[in-house]
Scaffold this motif. Sequence first.
Motif, PDB file in Angstrom:
ATOM      1  N   ARG A   1       2.059   1.941  -3.318  1.00  0.00           N
ATOM      2  CA  ARG A   1       0.932   2.096  -4.247  1.00  0.00           C
ATOM      3  C   ARG A   1       0.750   0.888  -5.169  1.00  0.00           C
ATOM      4  NH1 ARG A   1      -1.071   7.164  -3.916  1.00  0.00           N
ATOM      5  NH2 ARG A   1       0.267   8.797  -3.035  1.00  0.00           N
TER       6      ARG A   1
ATOM      7  N   ALA B   1       0.825  -1.205   0.000  1.00  0.00           N
ATOM      8  CA  ALA B   1       0.000   0.000   0.000  1.00  0.00           C
ATOM      9  C   ALA B   1       0.861   1.257   0.000  1.00  0.00           C
ATOM     10  CB  ALA B   1      -0.932  -0.016   1.211  1.00  0.00           C
TER      11      ALA B   1
ATOM     12  N   GLU C   1      -0.734  -1.813  -3.832  1.00  0.00           N
ATOM     13  CA  GLU C   1      -2.032  -2.253  -3.292  1.00  0.00           C
ATOM     14  C   GLU C   1      -2.884  -1.016  -3.036  1.00  0.00           C
ATOM     15  OE1 GLU C   1      -4.555  -5.394  -1.716  1.00  0.00           O
ATOM     16  OE2 GLU C   1      -2.492  -5.626  -2.414  1.00  0.00           O
ATOM     17  N   LYS C   2      -4.148  -1.065  -3.466  1.00  0.00           N
ATOM     18  CA  LYS C   2      -5.065   0.046  -3.248  1.00  0.00           C
ATOM     19  C   LYS C   2      -5.826  -0.157  -1.941  1.00  0.00           C
ATOM     20  CE  LYS C   2      -5.769   1.158  -8.130  1.00  0.00           C
ATOM     21  NZ  LYS C   2      -6.763   1.312  -9.224  1.00  0.00           N
TER      22      LYS C   2
ATOM     23  N   ARG D   1      -9.127   1.049   0.109  1.00  0.00           N
ATOM     24  CA  ARG D   1     -10.430   1.716   0.036  1.00  0.00           C
ATOM     25  C   ARG D   1     -11.098   1.630   1.400  1.00  0.00           C
ATOM     26  NH1 ARG D   1     -12.838   2.134  -5.051  1.00  0.00           N
ATOM     27  NH2 ARG D   1     -14.525   3.122  -3.871  1.00  0.00           N
TER      28      ARG D   1
END
Length: 390
Positions: free
Chosen positions: A130, A127, A132-133, A135
């Motif tokens: 960037r 993450a 892994e996204k 939300r």
Amino acid sequence: MADAEGRRVCGMPEKAQLHVAMLALQFGYAGFHVVSRLALNMGISKLVFPVYRNIIALCLLVPFAYFLEKKDRPRLTLSFAVQFFLLALCGITANQGFYLLGLDNTSPTFASAIQNSVPAITFAMAAALRIEKVRLDRRDGVAKVAGTLACVAGASVITLYKGPTIFGGPEAALGLLDDKAAAPNDLKNWTLGCVYLIGHCLSWSGWLVLQAPVLKKYPARLSVTSYTCFFGVIQFLIIAAFMERDADAWKFHSGSELFTILYAGFIASGVAFAVQIWCIDRGGPVFVAVYQPVQTLVVAIMASLTLGEKFYLGGIIGAVLIIAGLYLVLWGKSQERARLARESSRDAVVIPPDAAAGTAAAPIIRSAKLQAPPPLSSTTQPLLLPSENV
């Protein structure tokens, strides 16, 4: 695993074979934790042990990598060699070095418990880069973040709070506890050992994250692992040349020492690696990952029987938090995959042929979004939980 029921070996459906294989895998890895601690108790050098272990693993991997990936293996260039060297530095040298240092100051049970945080740490690293996204407006994103925080909290509890002894363990019920192992743990630094183990998990997670882009350019999983193992042996030999000056440390003084090294090389790095690749290929990485806490339970039982290991309140609380965090992260990833699959199928719009044209052309499928590429096979993607298989 939809067709798993149809494949049978000796009358056993493939789904049952997967569960049996995963249980056997956890016992094999649990034995590695205990065997490694026994090796340290015998006085085996922390540098000699990984050198011999990785040489055995390399000898097992090279033939399979050479013959099975002849067509898939790109030409080795200087750029690839540098990447493999860095993967070895992170995934073998730092990973195994920190593990042995941490294990020497703590216990096999807590080493195994902290390893359950690797998926969460890997998610956090991905993450941050960037890859892994995240939300937070969806349940799966909240679950992954909450699981990561639970793993961090559990590792912090194990590191900072030892607590009272909950269970003292039998006194070497199987007769494997020697004088050095029976010595008080006051000579060990528990907090420093936990810090080493956290470094081990960070190195392992970094290896998984860094391995993904390498495999996109060099799609030969066994070859990447073989090159990584080769450079890991070179790095350990260089370090040992400067830090291990005692030539006697390279000799085997008993059959027990030889057994620990052979077990680490053949079982933990050879057989377990092959079984895990098959399980990931047939059952998926999440299926393999959910069995990880079983290893911690088996290690606790084995270490109690063979090493007379004590269990502390802080370690138990931390292990519960880490395992809960592991399942939250895995659940979040599973929900995310299911959601992406639903969105992908929903976005596909089927346009029937033009009736006015009177043609028999086939329907045209247009998608509002780019279709996700098919998942890579287990031999061209990094393993989610490789444990100590490199």
